[in-house]
Design a protein around this motif. Structure first.
Motif, PDB file in Angstrom:
ATOM      1  N   LEU A 104       0.825  -1.208  -0.036  1.00  0.00           N
ATOM      2  CA  LEU A 104       0.192  -0.007  -0.122  1.00  0.00           C
ATOM      3  C   LEU A 104       0.893   1.324   0.083  1.00  0.00           C
ATOM      4  CD1 LEU A 104      -3.402   0.624   1.716  1.00  0.00           C
ATOM      5  CD2 LEU A 104      -1.630   2.101   2.268  1.00  0.00           C
ATOM      6  N   LEU A 105       0.305   1.949  -0.738  1.00  0.00           N
ATOM      7  CA  LEU A 105       1.165   3.428  -0.732  1.00  0.00           C
ATOM      8  C   LEU A 105       0.277   4.648  -0.104  1.00  0.00           C
ATOM      9  CD1 LEU A 105       2.043   3.907  -4.603  1.00  0.00           C
ATOM     10  CD2 LEU A 105       3.774   3.537  -2.582  1.00  0.00           C
ATOM     11  N   GLU A 106      -0.918   4.643  -0.396  1.00  0.00           N
ATOM     12  CA  GLU A 106      -1.817   5.831   0.493  1.00  0.00           C
ATOM     13  C   GLU A 106      -3.049   5.538   0.169  1.00  0.00           C
ATOM     14  OE1 GLU A 106      -1.302   9.998  -0.590  1.00  0.00           O
ATOM     15  OE2 GLU A 106      -0.383   9.417  -2.489  1.00  0.00           O
ATOM     16  N   VAL A 107      -3.991   6.325   0.953  1.00  0.00           N
ATOM     17  CA  VAL A 107      -5.405   6.204   0.706  1.00  0.00           C
ATOM     18  C   VAL A 107      -5.892   7.674   0.478  1.00  0.00           C
ATOM     19  CG1 VAL A 107      -7.508   5.509   1.585  1.00  0.00           C
ATOM     20  CG2 VAL A 107      -5.393   4.165   2.196  1.00  0.00           C
ATOM     21  N   ASN A 108      -6.719   7.996  -0.601  1.00  0.00           N
ATOM     22  CA  ASN A 108      -7.136   9.043  -0.820  1.00  0.00           C
ATOM     23  C   ASN A 108      -8.659   9.291  -0.506  1.00  0.00           C
ATOM     24  OD1 ASN A 108      -7.890  11.517  -2.404  1.00  0.00           O
ATOM     25  ND2 ASN A 108      -6.335  11.376  -3.863  1.00  0.00           N
ATOM     26  N   SER A 109      -8.896  10.349   0.275  1.00  0.00           N
ATOM     27  CA  SER A 109     -10.181  10.697   0.963  1.00  0.00           C
ATOM     28  C   SER A 109     -11.044  11.063   0.007  1.00  0.00           C
ATOM     29  CB  SER A 109     -10.176  11.276   2.286  1.00  0.00           C
ATOM     30  OG  SER A 109      -9.362  12.471   2.144  1.00  0.00           O
ATOM     31  N   SER A 110     -10.451  11.958  -1.150  1.00  0.00           N
ATOM     32  CA  SER A 110     -11.324  12.726  -2.278  1.00  0.00           C
ATOM     33  C   SER A 110     -10.626  12.355  -3.842  1.00  0.00           C
ATOM     34  CB  SER A 110     -11.154  14.121  -2.089  1.00  0.00           C
ATOM     35  OG  SER A 110     -12.044  14.553  -0.885  1.00  0.00           O
ATOM     36  N   PRO A 111     -10.925  10.914  -3.940  1.00  0.00           N
ATOM     37  CA  PRO A 111     -10.389  10.428  -5.065  1.00  0.00           C
ATOM     38  C   PRO A 111     -11.079  11.067  -6.349  1.00  0.00           C
ATOM     39  CG  PRO A 111     -11.850   8.925  -4.365  1.00  0.00           C
ATOM     40  CD  PRO A 111     -11.803   9.880  -3.288  1.00  0.00           C
ATOM     41  N   GLY A 112     -10.166  11.433  -7.420  1.00  0.00           N
ATOM     42  CA  GLY A 112     -10.774  11.753  -8.643  1.00  0.00           C
ATOM     43  C   GLY A 112     -11.588  10.918  -9.435  1.00  0.00           C
ATOM     44  N   LEU A 113     -12.685  11.065 -10.216  1.00  0.00           N
ATOM     45  CA  LEU A 113     -13.144   9.983 -11.062  1.00  0.00           C
ATOM     46  C   LEU A 113     -12.814   9.927 -12.190  1.00  0.00           C
ATOM     47  CD1 LEU A 113     -17.032  10.730  -9.234  1.00  0.00           C
ATOM     48  CD2 LEU A 113     -15.059   9.110  -8.675  1.00  0.00           C
ATOM     49  N   GLU A 114     -12.424  10.900 -13.063  1.00  0.00           N
ATOM     50  CA  GLU A 114     -12.187  11.000 -14.393  1.00  0.00           C
ATOM     51  C   GLU A 114     -11.321   9.944 -14.803  1.00  0.00           C
ATOM     52  OE1 GLU A 114     -10.983  14.299 -18.144  1.00  0.00           O
ATOM     53  OE2 GLU A 114     -10.674  14.518 -16.058  1.00  0.00           O
ATOM     54  N   GLY A 115     -10.278   9.582 -14.330  1.00  0.00           N
ATOM     55  CA  GLY A 115      -9.181   8.451 -14.641  1.00  0.00           C
ATOM     56  C   GLY A 115      -9.933   7.344 -14.571  1.00  0.00           C
ATOM     57  N   ILE A 116     -10.493   6.745 -13.514  1.00  0.00           N
ATOM     58  CA  ILE A 116     -11.051   5.565 -13.044  1.00  0.00           C
ATOM     59  C   ILE A 116     -12.140   5.458 -14.253  1.00  0.00           C
ATOM     60  CG2 ILE A 116     -12.318   6.290 -11.029  1.00  0.00           C
ATOM     61  CD1 ILE A 116     -10.799   3.189 -10.236  1.00  0.00           C
ATOM     62  N   GLU A 117     -13.034   6.260 -14.158  1.00  0.00           N
ATOM     63  CA  GLU A 117     -14.272   6.129 -14.927  1.00  0.00           C
ATOM     64  C   GLU A 117     -13.915   5.787 -16.488  1.00  0.00           C
ATOM     65  OE1 GLU A 117     -18.216   7.650 -12.736  1.00  0.00           O
ATOM     66  OE2 GLU A 117     -17.491   8.923 -14.271  1.00  0.00           O
ATOM     67  N   ASN A 118     -12.932   6.658 -16.988  1.00  0.00           N
ATOM     68  CA  ASN A 118     -12.444   6.526 -18.414  1.00  0.00           C
ATOM     69  C   ASN A 118     -11.845   5.184 -18.430  1.00  0.00           C
ATOM     70  OD1 ASN A 118     -13.573   8.975 -19.079  1.00  0.00           O
ATOM     71  ND2 ASN A 118     -11.932  10.135 -18.631  1.00  0.00           N
TER      72      ASN A 118
END
Length: 292
Positions: free
Chosen positions: A258-272
């Protein structure tokens, strides 16, 4: 429902998608800048005043709090919590995730594998620090860095010494981590909603770049996670009490790290990359929990 997205930029892809999916479900969605909110602390009726009105009609909030406004943003989230408004991320969980050192300590206690990491109080003994993580090359990270900023690859002892001396001179807190060579400049991002992985992608840094962040020119593709990788994502979400989060990890010879956990992850990269409707998953999560 009346759902508020706490965001400083209404034009961001993630914000736009959450508005789109919320309105499709018949909800009233508002985008509110947390820095323009006045917090009114009262015993009987704590509330928030925004522009020309009190926000006493809100059913749920989606915090999209940037790292630069964490303190005041979390104060606004905390006030909504005092008003018994449902939130996809609690103020304490956001603060916990933003403190890289504290979150890594908590994740380590939960038994989650991660690269060897050293935190030291402006140590001058660079050689000892490097030995603790298995020798050079090493990764040096600012505790407050985001989106790949404040992350340096030091390939030699002299380079590590120079970087640490520079950060020490600026009184900037850093952690030193082992470099996972076999990851080859790639990492995995798992998007967790309600404690379950709803999408995952593999991010590859551009040639000559060890950071895989999409903001830095990296590319992303859909990936099917192994059971071990799914378990790391779920355990990380649970350990930091973040039911909606992005979990970043590396593929290594000793399993996912594990590197880190993001509490406000962006949606653009993962949805695309995945073609999945992550924004809809988040709206569904709010609906199911506000009903309860």
């Amino acid at each position: 429902m009346n759902i508020v997205i706490l965001s400083r930029n209404a034009n961001l892809y993630s914000t736009d998608r959450l508005v789109e999916e919320g309105e499709k479900r018949g909800h009233k969605i508002e985008i509110i800048d947390p820095l323009k909110c006045d917090i009114i602390i009262e015993t009987e009726k704590p509330t928030i005043f925004y522009k020309d009105r009190y926000l006493d009609y809100v059913d749920a909030i989606i915090p999209r709090i940037g790292a630069s406004v964490t303190f005041y943003g979390c104060a606004v989230v905390r006030q909504f919590e005092m008003m018994n408004v449902f939130t996809t991320a609690s103020s304490e969980a956001i603060l916990r995730s933003r403190d890289k050192l504290k979150s890594l300590q908590r994740l380590s206690k939960a038994g989650i594998g991660m690269p060897k990491t050293v935190f030291t109080n402006y140590s001058r003994d660079v050689e000892e620090v490097i030995q603790h993580v298995g020798g050079v090359p090493v990764i040096i990270k600012l505790l407050e860095g985001t989106q790949g900023l404040g992350v340096v690859l030091a390939e030699s002892k002299n380079a590590a010494e120079s970087v640490l001396e520079a950060f020490n001179g600026l009184e900037a807190r850093v952690i030193v981590q082992e470099f996972i060579k076999e990851a080859k400049g790639a990492d995995l991002r798992a998007l967790v909603v309600n404690g379950e992985v709803v999408g995952a992608m593999k991010r590859q840094g551009k040639e000559g770049e060890f950071r895989s962040n999409l903001h830095r020119g990296g590319s992303a593709n859909i990936i099917k996670l192994s059971e071990a990788e799914l378990q790391v994502a779920r355990k990380a979400s649970l350990a930091l009490k973040l039911p909606v989060c992005g979990v970043d990890m590396l593929q290594s010879e000793r399993g996912p790290l594990l590197l880190e956990v993001n509490s406000s992850p962006g949606l653009e990269g993962i949805e695309n990359a995945t073609g999945k409707n992550i924004a809809k998953n988040i709206i569904n999560y709010i609906e199911n929990n506000t009903k309860k």
